[in-house]
Design an enzyme around this catalytic site. Structure first.
Site, short mmCIF file in Angstrom:
data_model
loop_
_atom_site.label_atom_id
_atom_site.label_comp_id
_atom_site.label_asym_id
_atom_site.label_seq_id
_atom_site.Cartn_x
_atom_site.Cartn_y
_atom_site.Cartn_z
N ASP A 1 -29.48 -66.18 10.84
CA ASP A 1 -30.40 -67.26 10.53
C ASP A 1 -30.50 -68.13 11.78
O ASP A 1 -29.59 -68.12 12.61
CB ASP A 1 -29.90 -68.07 9.32
CG ASP A 1 -31.00 -68.92 8.71
OD1 ASP A 1 -30.77 -69.52 7.65
OD2 ASP A 1 -32.10 -69.00 9.31
N PHE B 1 -32.17 -74.60 9.05
CA PHE B 1 -31.83 -74.90 7.66
C PHE B 1 -30.42 -75.50 7.57
O PHE B 1 -30.19 -76.50 6.89
CB PHE B 1 -31.90 -73.63 6.80
CG PHE B 1 -31.59 -73.85 5.35
CD1 PHE B 1 -30.29 -73.63 4.86
CD2 PHE B 1 -32.57 -74.28 4.47
CE1 PHE B 1 -30.00 -73.84 3.51
CE2 PHE B 1 -32.29 -74.49 3.12
CZ PHE B 1 -31.00 -74.27 2.65
N ASP C 1 -30.28 -62.61 0.88
CA ASP C 1 -28.91 -62.95 1.26
C ASP C 1 -28.46 -64.13 0.40
O ASP C 1 -29.30 -64.97 0.02
CB ASP C 1 -28.83 -63.37 2.74
CG ASP C 1 -29.24 -64.83 2.92
OD1 ASP C 1 -30.47 -65.09 3.02
OD2 ASP C 1 -28.35 -65.71 2.90
N CYS D 1 -16.64 -50.60 -13.89
CA CYS D 1 -16.68 -50.87 -12.45
C CYS D 1 -15.58 -50.10 -11.72
O CYS D 1 -14.45 -50.05 -12.16
CB CYS D 1 -16.53 -52.38 -12.19
SG CYS D 1 -16.62 -52.82 -10.44
N CYS E 1 -14.54 -50.78 -8.58
CA CYS E 1 -14.01 -51.54 -7.43
C CYS E 1 -12.49 -51.67 -7.57
O CYS E 1 -11.93 -51.46 -8.66
CB CYS E 1 -14.66 -52.92 -7.36
SG CYS E 1 -13.84 -54.19 -8.33
N CYS F 1 -11.18 -53.88 -10.50
CA CYS F 1 -11.33 -53.32 -11.85
C CYS F 1 -10.53 -52.04 -12.04
O CYS F 1 -10.14 -51.69 -13.16
CB CYS F 1 -12.80 -53.05 -12.14
SG CYS F 1 -13.79 -54.56 -12.14
N HIS G 1 -15.01 -57.53 -5.87
CA HIS G 1 -15.72 -57.12 -7.10
C HIS G 1 -17.16 -57.64 -7.10
O HIS G 1 -18.10 -56.90 -7.37
CB HIS G 1 -15.00 -57.63 -8.35
CG HIS G 1 -15.88 -57.49 -9.57
ND1 HIS G 1 -16.00 -56.32 -10.27
CD2 HIS G 1 -16.75 -58.37 -10.14
CE1 HIS G 1 -16.89 -56.47 -11.24
NE2 HIS G 1 -17.36 -57.72 -11.18
O1 LIG Z 1 -36.64 -71.81 4.84
C1 LIG Z 1 -35.56 -71.37 5.32
N1 LIG Z 1 -35.48 -71.12 6.65
C2 LIG Z 1 -34.35 -70.69 7.19
N2 LIG Z 1 -33.21 -70.46 6.47
C3 LIG Z 1 -33.21 -70.70 5.12
C4 LIG Z 1 -32.03 -70.52 4.39
C5 LIG Z 1 -32.05 -70.80 3.04
N3 LIG Z 1 -31.05 -70.78 2.09
C6 LIG Z 1 -31.65 -71.23 0.95
N4 LIG Z 1 -31.00 -71.41 -0.21
C7 LIG Z 1 -29.56 -71.25 -0.28
C8 LIG Z 1 -29.15 -71.59 -1.68
N5 LIG Z 1 -27.72 -71.33 -1.81
C9 LIG Z 1 -27.46 -70.87 -3.19
C10 LIG Z 1 -26.00 -70.62 -3.42
C11 LIG Z 1 -25.16 -71.83 -3.06
C12 LIG Z 1 -25.46 -72.34 -1.66
C13 LIG Z 1 -26.96 -72.55 -1.45
N6 LIG Z 1 -32.94 -71.49 1.10
C14 LIG Z 1 -33.22 -71.25 2.40
C15 LIG Z 1 -34.40 -71.43 3.12
C16 LIG Z 1 -34.39 -71.16 4.50
ZN LIG Z 2 -15.09 -54.47 -10.25
#
Ligand SMILES: O=c1nc[nH]c2cc3[nH]c(NCCN4CCCCC4)nc3cc12
Ligand SMILES: [Zn+2]
Length: 373
Positions: free
Chosen positions: A93, A97, A267, A305, A307, A310, A336
């Site tokens: 990335d 962000f 991701d 599962c 893994c 499990c 897991h």
């Molecule tokens: O618009 C983005 N440009 C560059 N990188 C990004 C990374 C991002 N990650 C997320 N969301 C992450 C949500 N995540 C969910 C689980 C807990 C931690 C936060 N939106 C994004 C948008 C962007």
């Molecule tokens: Zn498992």
């Protein structure tokens, strides 16, 4: 994409697609889920274990690695693949962000963003040019454009202004990236939940031309319904012959819904972070292993599962080591969860190839109870 980087669609079923991204460091089967290796490690996992879960590609973070140990040091030591002992593809990335979500004292201008490190308070600058240089020093195979992701909710003018800045930064990113056979540059679509702004962003990115296209600006608190509403149209605005990457997603049902709407790559820290906090995803729903109800349970987390968690341990053991804060708890539950996420991806790839994705999706939703099991 250069011949060294080739996306081949194998089959589609409705809007869902399955294919392969061929890269010099190995193939990426799509739809693909990328485990997150923020600080040059997928937390609690050896790289060979991450591969054993079925991952073809990992995600790394420019923001974290530029602060510690620095991109220059990783470059001097042979690049990120050698440094972290992962020889397959890595996507990084671009840092924007993470700056907005982690750093302090940020100053955003047309040039880029200056900020204070969340680690030691030192001051740093990220621009499209610097982000491209960092990702080149890391040696990542798929480089993300430097962009700005506005926090939602935000008013339309703010979203439009931010998206247009990101499009100018996308142009600068491409100019700075240059011509790097064997390495890909992905653009990032912005525009919030505004269909016309998403269209404008898609056109701007397509005119510049990238090896792949991410749908950014989502999974930032808008909720699944609003995210799916945007995904009902945004992927279709992007070139259909290039990979489409939804950033930061997500829970199992988010992932399935995104693939059903035409997304090829995702991701999320969720499976690994949840593994460390005792939240276990299974085909029948979520197990919170710290719950006392598991203290005497001789059954595995999931009978179906294969893994290591499990295959070799019961819930009572996993409950015990979690409560005792033993390191093996995070190791086993992370393994897991990553294994289960990759099983979902493999199930979707097979179902799309067989033309049975609708039935697979129905079975996926019917098997999952609500809440703790
Ligand atoms: O618009 C983005 N440009 C560059 N990188 C990004 C990374 C991002 N990650 C997320 N969301 C992450 C949500 N995540 C969910 C689980 C807990 C931690 C936060 N939106 C994004 C948008 C962007
Ligand atoms: Zn498992």
């Amino acid at each position: 994409m250069s011949e060294l980087f080739k996306f081949e669609l194998k089959a589609t079923d409705g809007k869902a697609r399955t294919g392969v991204i061929e890269t010099p460091r190995g193939d990426i089967r799509t739809p693909a889920f990328m485990p997150v290796g923020t600080a040059a490690t997928v937390k609690a996992m050896m790289p060979e274990s991450v591969r054993a879960t079925g991952a073809d590609i990992l995600l790394g973070n420019t923001y974290h690695l530029m602060l510690r140990p620095t991109a220059e040091r990783i470059d001097r030591l042979g690049g990120l693949h050698k440094f972290m002992n992962w020889q397959r593809p890595i996507l990084t990335d671009s840092g924007g962000f993470q700056v907005m979500s982690l750093a302090g004292l940020r100053k955003l201008t047309e040039k880029g963003v200056t900020f204070k490190s969340h680690i030691d308070g030192s001051r740093h600058e990220l621009t499209p040019e610097r982000s491209m240089e960092i990702q080149r020093l890391l040696g990542s195979d798929i480089v993300m454009c430097f962009d700005e992701c506005p926090a939602l909710p935000a008013d339309r003018d703010r979203i439009a202004e931010s998206m247009r800045l990101s499009m100018r930064w996308a142009e600068r990113s491409k100019d700075a990236f240059g011509d790097r056979p064997g390495h890909a540059l992905f653009g990032i679509m912005q525009g919030g939940l505004e269909q016309d702004l998403r269209e404008e962003s898609a056109k701007a990115l397509t005119d510049i031309g990238f090896d792949g296209y991410a749908v950014g600006g989502l999974a930032v608190g808008e909720g699944q319904e609003a995210m799916f509403g945007c995904l009902d149209y945004a992927p279709d605005m992007l070139p259909q012959d290039k990979p489409r990457y939804l950033m930061g997603v997500g829970k199992p049902d988010d992932i399935v819904g995104a693939v059903a709407r035409g997304i090829d790559m995702m991701d999320c820290v969720l499976p690994s972070r949840s593994g460390r906090t005792g939240q276990v995803f299974t085909r029948r729903g979520v197990v919170n292993i710290k719950n006392a109800r598991h203290a005497d349970d001789p059954r595995p987390l999931d009978e179906e599962c294969s893994c290591p968690a499990c295959s070799n341990y019961c819930r009572a053991y996993l409950h015990h080591v979690f409560r005792a804060n033993e390191m093996i708890s995070g190791m086993l539950l992370t393994w897991h969860n990553l294994h289960y996420f990759q099983e979902i991806m493999q199930g979707m790839r097979d179902a799309i190839a067989a033309g049975t994705f609708g039935a697979w999706q129905k079975d996926f939703h019917d098997t999952r109870a609500e809440g703790d099991i």
